[in-house]
Design a protein around this motif. Sequence first.
Motif, PDB file in Angstrom:
ATOM      1  N   PHE A  38       0.757  -1.216  -0.060  1.00  0.00           N
ATOM      2  CA  PHE A  38       0.117  -0.007   0.008  1.00  0.00           C
ATOM      3  C   PHE A  38       0.971   1.209  -0.074  1.00  0.00           C
ATOM      4  O   PHE A  38       0.538   2.106  -0.783  1.00  0.00           O
ATOM      5  N   LEU A  39       1.853   1.121   0.769  1.00  0.00           N
ATOM      6  CA  LEU A  39       2.646   2.565   0.959  1.00  0.00           C
ATOM      7  C   LEU A  39       3.610   2.889  -0.279  1.00  0.00           C
ATOM      8  O   LEU A  39       3.740   3.770  -0.887  1.00  0.00           O
ATOM      9  N   ALA A  40       4.126   1.571  -0.999  1.00  0.00           N
ATOM     10  CA  ALA A  40       4.841   1.634  -2.108  1.00  0.00           C
ATOM     11  C   ALA A  40       3.796   2.201  -3.230  1.00  0.00           C
ATOM     12  O   ALA A  40       4.387   3.034  -4.047  1.00  0.00           O
ATOM     13  N   LEU A  41       2.950   1.546  -3.395  1.00  0.00           N
ATOM     14  CA  LEU A  41       1.785   2.184  -4.557  1.00  0.00           C
ATOM     15  C   LEU A  41       1.552   3.630  -4.414  1.00  0.00           C
ATOM     16  O   LEU A  41       1.433   4.515  -5.229  1.00  0.00           O
ATOM     17  N   LEU A  42       1.210   3.854  -2.885  1.00  0.00           N
ATOM     18  CA  LEU A  42       1.071   5.326  -2.705  1.00  0.00           C
ATOM     19  C   LEU A  42       1.960   6.312  -3.096  1.00  0.00           C
ATOM     20  O   LEU A  42       1.987   7.385  -3.554  1.00  0.00           O
ATOM     21  N   ALA A  43       3.176   5.790  -2.575  1.00  0.00           N
ATOM     22  CA  ALA A  43       4.461   6.595  -3.021  1.00  0.00           C
ATOM     23  C   ALA A  43       4.690   6.822  -4.327  1.00  0.00           C
ATOM     24  O   ALA A  43       4.664   8.133  -5.002  1.00  0.00           O
ATOM     25  N   ALA A  55       5.784  11.918  -2.005  1.00  0.00           N
ATOM     26  CA  ALA A  55       6.463  10.647  -2.338  1.00  0.00           C
ATOM     27  C   ALA A  55       7.858  10.000  -1.487  1.00  0.00           C
ATOM     28  O   ALA A  55       7.669   9.192  -1.131  1.00  0.00           O
ATOM     29  N   TYR A  56       8.418  11.010  -1.238  1.00  0.00           N
ATOM     30  CA  TYR A  56       9.799  10.757  -0.484  1.00  0.00           C
ATOM     31  C   TYR A  56       9.338  10.610   0.694  1.00  0.00           C
ATOM     32  O   TYR A  56       9.961   9.658   1.596  1.00  0.00           O
ATOM     33  N   PHE A  57       8.580  11.216   1.654  1.00  0.00           N
ATOM     34  CA  PHE A  57       7.868  11.105   2.940  1.00  0.00           C
ATOM     35  C   PHE A  57       7.239   9.715   2.849  1.00  0.00           C
ATOM     36  O   PHE A  57       7.473   8.813   3.804  1.00  0.00           O
ATOM     37  N   ILE A  58       6.425   9.225   2.174  1.00  0.00           N
ATOM     38  CA  ILE A  58       5.781   7.972   2.114  1.00  0.00           C
ATOM     39  C   ILE A  58       6.651   6.846   1.939  1.00  0.00           C
ATOM     40  O   ILE A  58       6.752   5.685   2.485  1.00  0.00           O
ATOM     41  N   GLY A  59       7.855   7.073   1.234  1.00  0.00           N
ATOM     42  CA  GLY A  59       9.021   6.344   0.954  1.00  0.00           C
ATOM     43  C   GLY A  59       9.746   6.033   2.331  1.00  0.00           C
ATOM     44  O   GLY A  59      10.136   4.916   2.652  1.00  0.00           O
ATOM     45  N   GLY A  60       9.714   6.781   3.110  1.00  0.00           N
ATOM     46  CA  GLY A  60      10.520   6.984   4.272  1.00  0.00           C
ATOM     47  C   GLY A  60       9.688   6.106   5.329  1.00  0.00           C
ATOM     48  O   GLY A  60      10.075   5.248   6.054  1.00  0.00           O
ATOM     49  N   LEU A  61       8.303   6.073   5.122  1.00  0.00           N
ATOM     50  CA  LEU A  61       7.416   5.427   6.038  1.00  0.00           C
ATOM     51  C   LEU A  61       7.420   3.889   5.762  1.00  0.00           C
ATOM     52  O   LEU A  61       7.508   2.845   6.406  1.00  0.00           O
ATOM     53  N   ALA A  62       7.548   3.691   4.168  1.00  0.00           N
ATOM     54  CA  ALA A  62       7.707   2.551   3.659  1.00  0.00           C
ATOM     55  C   ALA A  62       9.248   1.684   4.327  1.00  0.00           C
ATOM     56  O   ALA A  62       9.153   0.412   4.699  1.00  0.00           O
ATOM     57  N   ALA A  63      10.137   2.661   4.308  1.00  0.00           N
ATOM     58  CA  ALA A  63      11.157   2.161   4.843  1.00  0.00           C
ATOM     59  C   ALA A  63      11.264   1.648   6.356  1.00  0.00           C
ATOM     60  O   ALA A  63      12.114   0.680   6.926  1.00  0.00           O
ATOM     61  N   LEU A  64      10.580   2.355   6.955  1.00  0.00           N
ATOM     62  CA  LEU A  64      10.067   2.025   8.618  1.00  0.00           C
ATOM     63  C   LEU A  64       9.419   0.675   8.602  1.00  0.00           C
ATOM     64  O   LEU A  64       9.449   0.046   9.612  1.00  0.00           O
ATOM     65  N   ARG A  66       9.396  -2.028   6.395  1.00  0.00           N
ATOM     66  CA  ARG A  66      10.436  -3.019   5.768  1.00  0.00           C
ATOM     67  C   ARG A  66      11.488  -2.399   5.266  1.00  0.00           C
ATOM     68  O   ARG A  66      11.786  -1.328   4.651  1.00  0.00           O
ATOM     69  N   ILE A  67      12.831  -2.923   5.838  1.00  0.00           N
ATOM     70  CA  ILE A  67      14.061  -2.608   5.506  1.00  0.00           C
ATOM     71  C   ILE A  67      14.243  -2.284   3.925  1.00  0.00           C
ATOM     72  O   ILE A  67      14.904  -1.277   3.458  1.00  0.00           O
ATOM     73  N   VAL A  68      13.381  -3.381   3.032  1.00  0.00           N
ATOM     74  CA  VAL A  68      13.545  -2.942   1.621  1.00  0.00           C
ATOM     75  C   VAL A  68      13.116  -1.565   1.083  1.00  0.00           C
ATOM     76  O   VAL A  68      13.241  -1.182   0.125  1.00  0.00           O
ATOM     77  N   GLY A  69      12.256  -1.131   2.018  1.00  0.00           N
ATOM     78  CA  GLY A  69      11.645   0.189   1.702  1.00  0.00           C
ATOM     79  C   GLY A  69      12.646   1.259   1.525  1.00  0.00           C
ATOM     80  O   GLY A  69      12.274   2.288   0.910  1.00  0.00           O
ATOM     81  N   VAL A  70      14.019   1.185   1.755  1.00  0.00           N
ATOM     82  CA  VAL A  70      14.866   2.242   1.567  1.00  0.00           C
ATOM     83  C   VAL A  70      15.152   2.415   0.198  1.00  0.00           C
ATOM     84  O   VAL A  70      15.426   3.535  -0.372  1.00  0.00           O
ATOM     85  N   TRP A  71      14.568   1.393  -0.746  1.00  0.00           N
ATOM     86  CA  TRP A  71      14.946   1.552  -2.268  1.00  0.00           C
ATOM     87  C   TRP A  71      13.710   2.417  -2.836  1.00  0.00           C
ATOM     88  O   TRP A  71      13.890   2.947  -4.039  1.00  0.00           O
ATOM     89  N   ILE A  72      12.873   2.794  -2.219  1.00  0.00           N
ATOM     90  CA  ILE A  72      11.760   3.479  -2.565  1.00  0.00           C
ATOM     91  C   ILE A  72      12.296   5.122  -2.868  1.00  0.00           C
ATOM     92  O   ILE A  72      12.234   5.834  -3.974  1.00  0.00           O
ATOM     93  N   PRO A  73      12.832   5.873  -1.784  1.00  0.00           N
ATOM     94  CA  PRO A  73      13.307   7.297  -1.921  1.00  0.00           C
ATOM     95  C   PRO A  73      14.387   7.089  -3.051  1.00  0.00           C
ATOM     96  O   PRO A  73      14.766   8.060  -3.588  1.00  0.00           O
ATOM     97  N   LEU A  74      15.284   5.990  -2.744  1.00  0.00           N
ATOM     98  CA  LEU A  74      16.534   5.774  -3.299  1.00  0.00           C
ATOM     99  C   LEU A  74      16.059   5.685  -4.746  1.00  0.00           C
ATOM    100  O   LEU A  74      16.820   6.279  -5.822  1.00  0.00           O
ATOM    101  N   ALA A  75      15.105   5.166  -5.379  1.00  0.00           N
ATOM    102  CA  ALA A  75      14.591   5.044  -6.740  1.00  0.00           C
ATOM    103  C   ALA A  75      14.205   6.493  -7.106  1.00  0.00           C
ATOM    104  O   ALA A  75      14.440   6.471  -8.445  1.00  0.00           O
ATOM    105  N   PHE A  76      13.288   6.993  -6.382  1.00  0.00           N
ATOM    106  CA  PHE A  76      13.141   8.397  -7.017  1.00  0.00           C
ATOM    107  C   PHE A  76      14.173   9.343  -7.238  1.00  0.00           C
ATOM    108  O   PHE A  76      14.527  10.030  -8.162  1.00  0.00           O
ATOM    109  N   PHE A  77      15.328   9.211  -6.326  1.00  0.00           N
ATOM    110  CA  PHE A  77      16.487  10.014  -6.310  1.00  0.00           C
ATOM    111  C   PHE A  77      17.278   9.465  -7.485  1.00  0.00           C
ATOM    112  O   PHE A  77      17.703  10.519  -8.483  1.00  0.00           O
ATOM    113  N   ALA A  78      17.421   8.297  -7.784  1.00  0.00           N
ATOM    114  CA  ALA A  78      17.958   7.872  -8.906  1.00  0.00           C
ATOM    115  C   ALA A  78      17.374   8.177 -10.112  1.00  0.00           C
ATOM    116  O   ALA A  78      18.343   8.571 -11.108  1.00  0.00           O
TER     117      ALA A  78
END
Length: 278
Positions: A38-43, A55-64, A66-78
């Motif tokens: 849900f958080l990944a799709l929302l981000a 998007a970055y904020f929700i990505g931070g929540l996803a990282a909290l 599950r650890i793999v959630g760190v890839w969401i803000p990283l993906a946006f930055f990339a």
Amino acid sequence: MEKRGLSERVRVLTLSVLIFFPSSYFFSAFYTESFFLFLALLAFRFWGNDKRGAAYFIGGLAALTRIVGVWIPLAFFAERLIRRKLDAKDFIWAALSSLMFASYPVYLWLTKGEPLLFLKVMAPHYGRYSTLPFSPIYQDIVSSIQAGQIEPISIFHLILFLIFLSYLITTIRKQQKGTAVPWSEFVYTFGLILMPLSSILKQANNFPSHGFMRYFLTIFPLFIFLGKHIDQALIRVNKNSGSTLFIARKLVIYFILFIWVSVSLYIILVLRFKGFVA
């Protein structure tokens, strides 16, 4: 999917593959997959609507979550980096996302005296250890050979890995042809495949890459990829409706779908009976 112009049939096929995925019962169990998806799709929805901060904020929540959630803000930055659109806001929001994730190690440090406890606890208690990337798939094959029998779970792991490789090749080919590629989804997919396939389980009666079916669930770009390819396969079959093999091909497709859905429902019902899922 609708915003991308995908047809209704592709959308239905994509959701159907996700719903009847053999390990989809984790969405009804006490695991983080459902909330994380849900958080990944929302981000990514916010990202697609050019609401980068959200998007970055929700990505931070996803990282909290599950650890793999760190890839969401990283993906946006990339993606911003690849498209050469990085600005100060990206650095600020990415830093804030990192601080959100860093709050958990701080919490562990204050309460347990060990900030990296979440990385260390898996080895002694669950038998999970780090290994070379993607080697668990190789270990699955070796374990099957040593056992003298082919384990269905190993075959399924291999199929999922081949789907991932097909996605990578298709994306690279699109880039070479000048087609716009959603790099954030590409990085997200690669990261969420890389992390679970960089560790193994060393327990009795368990294959090394056990858990890959579960971790695959939240990688939504791969399900969209599958939905599109199933739709293309159906289109090719319909184009050959005048062929003598048309009926045979149709029957094979429907038989595979029947087996797929039946196995998934059987797993869910058994686990429901045992009280594992809601």
